[in-house]
Scaffold this motif. Structure first.
Motif, PDB file in Angstrom:
ATOM      1  N   ARG A   1       6.193   2.224 -11.588  1.00 29.31           N
ATOM      2  CA  ARG A   1       6.320   1.429 -10.367  1.00 29.31           C
ATOM      3  C   ARG A   1       5.054   1.468  -9.520  1.00 29.31           C
ATOM      4  N   LYS A   2       4.386   2.614  -9.505  1.00 27.90           N
ATOM      5  CA  LYS A   2       3.141   2.710  -8.738  1.00 27.90           C
ATOM      6  C   LYS A   2       2.114   1.698  -9.230  1.00 27.90           C
ATOM      7  N   GLN A   3       2.031   1.524 -10.537  1.00 27.62           N
ATOM      8  CA  GLN A   3       1.047   0.612 -11.092  1.00 27.62           C
ATOM      9  C   GLN A   3       1.465  -0.851 -10.981  1.00 27.62           C
ATOM     10  N   VAL A   4       2.750  -1.127 -11.197  1.00 29.35           N
ATOM     11  CA  VAL A   4       3.223  -2.518 -11.199  1.00 29.35           C
ATOM     12  C   VAL A   4       3.322  -3.071  -9.786  1.00 29.35           C
ATOM     13  N   LEU A   5       3.898  -2.311  -8.875  1.00 28.50           N
ATOM     14  CA  LEU A   5       4.179  -2.824  -7.537  1.00 28.50           C
ATOM     15  C   LEU A   5       2.910  -3.040  -6.699  1.00 28.50           C
TER      16      LEU A   5
ATOM     17  N   LEU B   1      -1.144  -0.324 -16.424  1.00 24.41           N
ATOM     18  CA  LEU B   1      -0.139   0.430 -17.191  1.00 24.41           C
ATOM     19  C   LEU B   1      -0.758   1.037 -18.453  1.00 24.41           C
ATOM     20  N   PHE B   2      -1.694   0.325 -19.058  1.00 19.68           N
ATOM     21  CA  PHE B   2      -2.320   0.779 -20.304  1.00 19.68           C
ATOM     22  C   PHE B   2      -3.836   0.605 -20.179  1.00 19.68           C
ATOM     23  N   PRO B   3      -4.511   1.491 -19.428  1.00 15.46           N
ATOM     24  CA  PRO B   3      -5.932   1.303 -19.127  1.00 15.46           C
ATOM     25  C   PRO B   3      -6.841   1.243 -20.351  1.00 15.46           C
ATOM     26  N   ASN B   4      -6.447   1.896 -21.448  1.00 13.64           N
ATOM     27  CA  ASN B   4      -7.319   1.877 -22.626  1.00 13.64           C
ATOM     28  C   ASN B   4      -6.935   0.799 -23.632  1.00 13.64           C
ATOM     29  N   MET B   5      -6.071  -0.129 -23.237  1.00 11.83           N
ATOM     30  CA  MET B   5      -5.718  -1.242 -24.123  1.00 11.83           C
ATOM     31  C   MET B   5      -6.890  -2.215 -24.205  1.00 11.83           C
ATOM     32  N   PRO B   6      -7.328  -2.584 -25.417  1.00  9.31           N
ATOM     33  CA  PRO B   6      -8.428  -3.546 -25.553  1.00  9.31           C
ATOM     34  C   PRO B   6      -8.141  -4.844 -24.803  1.00  9.31           C
ATOM     35  N   ARG B   7      -9.179  -5.398 -24.218  1.00 12.38           N
ATOM     36  CA  ARG B   7      -9.027  -6.579 -23.373  1.00 12.38           C
ATOM     37  C   ARG B   7      -8.236  -7.727 -24.020  1.00 12.38           C
ATOM     38  N   PRO B   8      -8.522  -8.116 -25.273  1.00 12.97           N
ATOM     39  CA  PRO B   8      -7.797  -9.261 -25.840  1.00 12.97           C
ATOM     40  C   PRO B   8      -6.317  -9.006 -26.084  1.00 12.97           C
ATOM     41  N   ASN B   9      -5.892  -7.738 -26.046  1.00  9.10           N
ATOM     42  CA  ASN B   9      -4.479  -7.419 -26.270  1.00  9.10           C
ATOM     43  C   ASN B   9      -3.652  -7.499 -24.989  1.00  9.10           C
ATOM     44  N   LEU B  10      -4.314  -7.563 -23.844  1.00 13.03           N
ATOM     45  CA  LEU B  10      -3.586  -7.576 -22.570  1.00 13.03           C
ATOM     46  C   LEU B  10      -2.673  -8.793 -22.457  1.00 13.03           C
ATOM     47  N   ARG B  11      -3.168  -9.969 -22.865  1.00 10.00           N
ATOM     48  CA  ARG B  11      -2.347 -11.182 -22.779  1.00 10.00           C
ATOM     49  C   ARG B  11      -1.154 -11.102 -23.727  1.00 10.00           C
ATOM     50  N   LEU B  12      -1.300 -10.350 -24.831  1.00 11.22           N
ATOM     51  CA  LEU B  12      -0.195 -10.193 -25.769  1.00 11.22           C
ATOM     52  C   LEU B  12       0.850  -9.208 -25.232  1.00 11.22           C
ATOM     53  N   ALA B  13       0.394  -8.278 -24.417  1.00 17.59           N
ATOM     54  CA  ALA B  13       1.314  -7.298 -23.829  1.00 17.59           C
ATOM     55  C   ALA B  13       2.069  -7.876 -22.636  1.00 17.59           C
ATOM     56  N   GLN B  14       1.530  -8.916 -22.018  1.00 14.30           N
ATOM     57  CA  GLN B  14       2.127  -9.433 -20.786  1.00 14.30           C
ATOM     58  C   GLN B  14       3.603  -9.816 -20.932  1.00 14.30           C
ATOM     59  N   PRO B  15       4.001 -10.613 -21.933  1.00 20.98           N
ATOM     60  CA  PRO B  15       5.426 -10.966 -22.022  1.00 20.98           C
ATOM     61  C   PRO B  15       6.336  -9.756 -22.226  1.00 20.98           C
ATOM     62  N   ILE B  16       5.847  -8.739 -22.920  1.00 20.76           N
ATOM     63  CA  ILE B  16       6.636  -7.522 -23.118  1.00 20.76           C
ATOM     64  C   ILE B  16       6.841  -6.821 -21.778  1.00 20.76           C
TER      65      ILE B  16
ATOM     66  N   THR C   1       0.844  -1.194   0.000  1.00 20.92           N
ATOM     67  CA  THR C   1       0.000   0.000   0.000  1.00 20.92           C
ATOM     68  C   THR C   1       0.879   1.243   0.000  1.00 20.92           C
ATOM     69  N   MET C   2       0.347   2.299  -0.584  1.00 19.10           N
ATOM     70  CA  MET C   2       1.071   3.568  -0.657  1.00 19.10           C
ATOM     71  C   MET C   2       0.476   4.534   0.359  1.00 19.10           C
TER      72      MET C   2
END
Length: 343
Positions: free
Chosen positions: A254-258, A284-299, A244-245
């Motif tokens: 870091r605020k979003q990831v941690l 990190l990317f609130p407006n990223m379409p839902r199906p793209n989130l899993r593709l962004a994860q490894p990056i 918690t902050m």
């Protein structure tokens, strides 16, 4: 390195990650995905009510209540995506979709978006995150110390009470959303007021017209309780039990990831949690379409490893274990104080 230089470097880190994600095409809209997702949800929603009408006054209607609990959650997930502009690029068409879906499930889309945006701006911040401001629970030691009376008793036993309290989440979404609309605290008050009124009237009329009073009441209880538990179980693993902050100045990355936790799993987990299992990428990317989130994860995960940023991911059941463990620990000083006074 000076504090200003360090802040500049960390800001550049997020910019680099954002550029990599954008270059991969992961911020492009996914119109076809959302078209079939919305159509499928509405088809099941309509089919459930048709089955409800055909079944008549039967105990089998409790099965329909369970199906509707799942459908309501899936409709709410679409409202969540619309609130983040994940479906369309501009605000207006997203608000149309979100408001309509809010009307279908009986909650105020505008009220919910307002609170959820404040959560995204300061996730797990003791003073600014509305998701940590729940009277019945204590997520920090400071919150636990401030509890008095019955709320103090609840905080002591909050780990045991957590899942039973989730059963009331559906009712909470209905009541607080309606209060915000009636009190004029949201935009689009007239349209949302009309939609919420129509929802309540149509829902209660259908239930009590088709079912006998006893089965009707049980139908409502099963439907609303299961929907509340489903919604609560979808959002609870994302931040509860994470750091918690409190007054800290932390860069956006870091605020979003941690403060966020991902849930491990495949396509079924993606469906079950409406994409919220990729909570780090979503924050990190609130407006990223839902199906793209899993593709962004490894990056994102590789980027965090390269920059020494802790990246939390666990299984669904284990995540609930972390949540309950954290709640138990926050209530421990209160239980210890009571034992000391008793001695």
């Amino acid at each position: 390195m000076t504090e200003q230089a360090e802040a500049s470097t960390r800001s550049g880190e997020y910019a680099a990650l954002l550029n990599e994600v954008r270059d991969a095409g992961l911020l492009r809209r996914r119109y076809r995905y959302y078209a079939w997702r919305i159509a499928a949800n509405l088809a099941v929603f309509a089919g459930a009510w048709v089955a409800f009408a055909f079944l008549g006054d039967s105990w089998w209607q409790l099965g329909i209540a369970a199906v509707l609990a799942v459908v309501f959650a899936q409709l709410a997930f679409i409202g969540h995506d619309a609130g983040h502009k994940q479906i369309f690029r501009t605000r207006k068409p997203n608000d149309v979709v979100g408001t309509a879906h809010g009307g279908l499930v009986g909650m105020s889309y505008r009220w919910w978006v307002s609170g959820h945006n404040r959560h995204h701006a300061n996730p797990n911040h003791e003073e600014h995150d509305p998701d940590l401001d729940i009277p019945a629970l204590a997520f920090t030691s400071k919150q636990a110390r401030l509890k008095q009376g019955f709320l103090r008793w609840m905080a002591k036993h909050q780990a045991v009470l957590f899942f039973p309290l989730l059963a009331l989440e559906g009712l909470n979404l209905h009541i607080n959303g309606m209060k915000a609309v009636w009190q004029g605290k949201t935009k689009g008050r007239k349209i949302e007021g009309a939609l919420l009124t129509a929802h309540v009237v149509a829902y209660l009329t259908a239930v009590f017209l088709v079912l006998s009073p006893g089965i009707a009441v049980l139908f409502i209880v099963v439907h609303q309780v299961l929907w509340g538990i489903y919604m609560g179980c979808s959002f609870a693993p994302n931040h509860k039990g994470m750091p918690t902050m409190t007054g800290q100045s932390v860069d956006f990355l870091r605020k979003q990831v941690l403060t966020s936790r991902n849930i491990r799993g495949g396509w079924f987990t993606d469906f079950l949690l409406g994409g919220l299992n990729y909570q780090i990428e979503h924050h990190l990317f609130p407006n990223m379409p839902r199906p793209n989130l899993r593709l962004a994860q490894p990056i994102v995960r590789r980027f965090c490893a390269e920059h020494g940023i802790s990246y939390s991911q666990t299984g669904l059941l284990r995540s609930y274990g972390y949540v309950l463990q954290h709640l138990h620990e926050m209530g421990a000083p209160l239980r210890a104080a009571d034992r000391a006074r008793a001695a």
